[in-house]
Design a protein around this motif. Structure first.
Motif, mmCIF file in Angstrom:
data_model
loop_
_atom_site.group_PDB
_atom_site.id
_atom_site.type_symbol
_atom_site.label_atom_id
_atom_site.label_comp_id
_atom_site.label_asym_id
_atom_site.label_seq_id
_atom_site.Cartn_x
_atom_site.Cartn_y
_atom_site.Cartn_z
ATOM 1 N N ASN A 291 1.097 -1.180 0.127
ATOM 2 C CA ASN A 291 -0.088 0.007 -0.125
ATOM 3 C C ASN A 291 1.010 1.113 -0.077
ATOM 4 O O ASN A 291 2.200 1.256 -0.334
ATOM 5 N N GLU A 292 0.518 2.439 0.428
ATOM 6 C CA GLU A 292 1.136 3.443 0.472
ATOM 7 C C GLU A 292 2.379 3.513 1.106
ATOM 8 O O GLU A 292 3.374 4.395 1.053
ATOM 9 N N ASN A 293 2.482 2.387 2.282
ATOM 10 C CA ASN A 293 3.986 2.347 3.132
ATOM 11 C C ASN A 293 4.606 1.492 2.042
ATOM 12 O O ASN A 293 4.525 0.045 2.390
ATOM 13 N N VAL A 312 2.346 5.767 7.047
ATOM 14 C CA VAL A 312 1.280 6.467 6.599
ATOM 15 C C VAL A 312 0.185 5.463 7.102
ATOM 16 O O VAL A 312 0.349 4.392 7.101
ATOM 17 N N THR A 314 -3.350 4.018 6.433
ATOM 18 C CA THR A 314 -4.256 3.626 5.275
ATOM 19 C C THR A 314 -5.487 3.061 5.684
ATOM 20 O O THR A 314 -5.598 2.412 6.822
ATOM 21 N N THR A 315 -6.176 2.629 4.659
ATOM 22 C CA THR A 315 -7.542 1.696 4.916
ATOM 23 C C THR A 315 -7.128 0.213 4.907
ATOM 24 O O THR A 315 -7.970 -0.636 5.006
ATOM 25 N N SER A 316 -5.792 0.048 4.658
ATOM 26 C CA SER A 316 -5.548 -1.393 4.757
ATOM 27 C C SER A 316 -4.340 -1.501 5.847
ATOM 28 O O SER A 316 -3.187 -1.531 5.705
ATOM 29 N N ASP A 320 0.372 -1.686 7.354
ATOM 30 C CA ASP A 320 1.096 -0.503 7.628
ATOM 31 C C ASP A 320 2.136 -0.674 8.419
ATOM 32 O O ASP A 320 2.184 -0.665 9.740
ATOM 33 N N SER A 374 -2.128 3.135 -4.590
ATOM 34 C CA SER A 374 -2.576 4.513 -3.645
ATOM 35 C C SER A 374 -3.843 3.999 -3.036
ATOM 36 O O SER A 374 -4.564 3.076 -3.597
ATOM 37 N N GLU A 375 -4.194 4.868 -2.032
ATOM 38 C CA GLU A 375 -5.566 4.977 -1.552
ATOM 39 C C GLU A 375 -6.722 4.986 -2.728
ATOM 40 O O GLU A 375 -7.585 4.220 -2.564
ATOM 41 N N THR A 395 -10.063 -4.167 1.586
ATOM 42 C CA THR A 395 -8.826 -3.070 1.157
ATOM 43 C C THR A 395 -7.648 -3.491 0.967
ATOM 44 O O THR A 395 -7.026 -3.361 0.077
ATOM 45 N N ASP A 431 -15.110 1.409 4.947
ATOM 46 C CA ASP A 431 -13.910 1.734 3.757
ATOM 47 C C ASP A 431 -14.664 1.215 2.699
ATOM 48 O O ASP A 431 -14.467 1.847 1.318
#
Ligand SMILES: *Cc1c(COP(=O)(O)O)cnc(C)c1O
Length: 493
Positions: A291-293, A312, A314-316, A320, A374-375, A395, A431
């Motif tokens: 994910n964004e991480n 960060v 996130t919705t997952s 993280d 990304s999200e 997610t 989410d």
């Protein structure tokens, strides 16, 4: 079969001892001394059901367990705890396959290993005539905690303590843990993020004085995180099982190579896929989805692992993570088991927050490729899959789906791909609803759950329904430096 540490303590130990210890004294992780190879047996193995296959694979690794012991563990783990007889069913959507790993008691893939590992540990305790009880310490980014609590609750001679980041898990995940019943469980929020919880737990493992104090009070530490080899081995099974499923349904020929796409955090799930490949399963690419991480994505791109960045949320949330513990086991293989190298890399990570691997090591990682979502990609993936195929994904699974689309558009690869579907969408209802276009707020998540069920015409899974009337039992929060204190309070020592 024996187990050795990635950091070079030359001693090799039995499977049961490795499961009891969790982590090696030199700080390394236990790995099998060699991998069994099943390539010549695939044709036979494809006839086995999930439990039979588990038995077959386990007995190759856990060679100091008797067949009767293994059967006891496997039956206790899987015969009545999963909502489908297949344990890990597979659903074809368009040209891809979703391997649903979330039909266990806590609705996440962690259930597969954490339904089995407690029994392995129970047998291991008796086998080694331990005179102490085991205290399991677990840091969780959301799903491990609940799955471990369910797996270990009320087992004799084992206590379990779970640490979760107060602000880093979903509401449902938190509620699942705070309502946990059982006479031997302790749940504790940490003021910090997952990495704080994980390093707090690791520090306790390496704190000799505290370990001595625990020993004097009758406890030995162990871990239910995927650093424990007892967590990892049960995850190898569903790679084989899903491959055989595709073969049995005539979707592939035997020995055709398939891709596995894995939403990754601590790198335990995908590492089991790598082990499966080493054991002769015809795998083309292991696609590591971040994910964004995207610390793992960056690592596979550049060969540099760098945690000098902010985590960060996130919705997952279960992904993280900045320090992916199990990468150590992969690095160990990629440098041909050179433990001096591993020590040097982890020293650099500890001192500088990064390390860089050699080109030679990087060449040995060719089975892997990596993409990140990304999200926005996550939301679009959930919406796309639902609107086009009437199939709901969570997610984390959406991170993998998005990664696969990117892989396909950037390569010519025509292999079949299996996406590891790691959680029920109902664990992340708000989410998921937002993604499919129904704006809801977080205030009352049971509303989201009901709404999700009505809109998508899918049934609310029992473990979520059961949560509704449950009382909050655990409400303690500790500073991230006070984990030892929390343990003393729990054990009343
Ligand atoms: C734990 C988890 C992951 C990440 O798995 P790792 O083995 O830590 O890489 C992904 N998705 C879900 C839902 C999880 O619970």
């Amino acid at each position: 079969m024996k187990f050795i540490s990635t950091r070079g303590n030359k001693e090799s130990i039995t499977a049961s001892k490795a499961i009891i210890k969790g982590i090696a004294e030199d700080g390394g992780l236990y790995v099998p001394s060699k991998f069994p190879n099943f390539r010549d047996e695939l044709k036979e193995l494809c006839k086995l059901d999930y439990c039979q296959l588990t038995f077959y694979i386990l007995r190759n690794f856990l060679s100091d367990f008797t067949d009767e012991e293994l059967k006891y563990c496997i039956n206790s783990a899987y015969r009545s705890t999963f909502s489908t007889e297949e344990i890990t069913p597979i659903t074809k959507i368009d040209k891809d396959y979703f391997l649903e790993l979330y039909h266990g008691p806590t609705l996440a893939f962690k259930d597969i290993a954490l339904s089995l590992m407690p029994y392995l540990l129970e047998v291991a305790i008796n086998k080694n005539n331990l005179d102490k009880d085991i205290l399991i310490l677990t840091a969780t980014s959301g799903d491990t905690g609940k799955a471990a609590l369910e797996g270990f609750k009320n087992l004799d001679r084992i206590k379990i303590s779970v640490f979760f980041p107060e602000d880093g898990v979903s509401d449902i995940q938190k509620l699942q843990m705070k309502t946990q019943e059982g006479k031997n469980v302790f749940v504790c929020g940490i003021k910090g993020n997952f990495d704080d919880a994980q390093s707090g737990v690791k520090n306790i493992f390496s704190n000799l004085a505290f370990n001595k104090y625990l020993n004097e009070n009758g406890y030995l530490l162990s871990s239910a995180n995927s650093i424990n080899i007892g967590r990892l081995i049960p995850q190898i099974i569903y790679y084989f099982y899903s491959y055989f499923k595709l073969y049995n349904k005539n979707e592939i020929n035997l020995f055709d190579k398939v891709n596995y796409v894995v939403p990754s955090g601590n790198f335990g799930n995908i590492l089991a896929g790598y082990y499966a490949k080493e054991m002769g399963l015809p795998i083309n690419k292991l696609i590591c989805a971040s994910n964004e991480n995207k610390v793992l994505y960056d690592f596979f791109e550049t060969g540099q692992y760098d945690i000098n960045r902010d985590l960060v949320l996130t919705t997952s949330p279960s992904m993280d993570i900045l320090i992916s513990s199990n990468l150590e086991r992969l690095l160990f293989e990629s440098c041909n088991r050179d433990s001096k190298m591993i020590n040097a890399l982890y020293k650099s990570l500890y001192n500088n927050g990064f390390y860089k691997i050699s080109n030679l090591m990087k060449d040995n990682l060719k089975s892997f490729c990596s993409y990140y979502a990304s999200e926005d990609d996550v939301n679009k993936s959930i919406k796309h899959v639902f609107e086009n195929y009437n199939y709901l994904i969570d997610t984390h699974t959406a991170v993998a789906y998005s990664a696969l689309q990117e892989y396909k558009s950037s390569t010519q690869d025509k292999s079949k791909s299996i996406i590891l579907s790691t959680a029920s969408p109902y664990k992340f209802s708000t989410d998921v609803l937002n993604a499919i276009g129904y704006k809801v707020n977080d205030e009352n998540y049971f509303n989201s759950i009901d709404k999700l069920s009505i809109i998508t015409k899918t049934a609310i899974p029992n473990p979520i329904n059961d949560l509704k009337g449950k009382k909050i039992i655990h409400n303690s929060t500790y500073e991230k430096n006070d984990l030892e204190l929390s343990i003393k309070n729990f054990l009343e020592i």
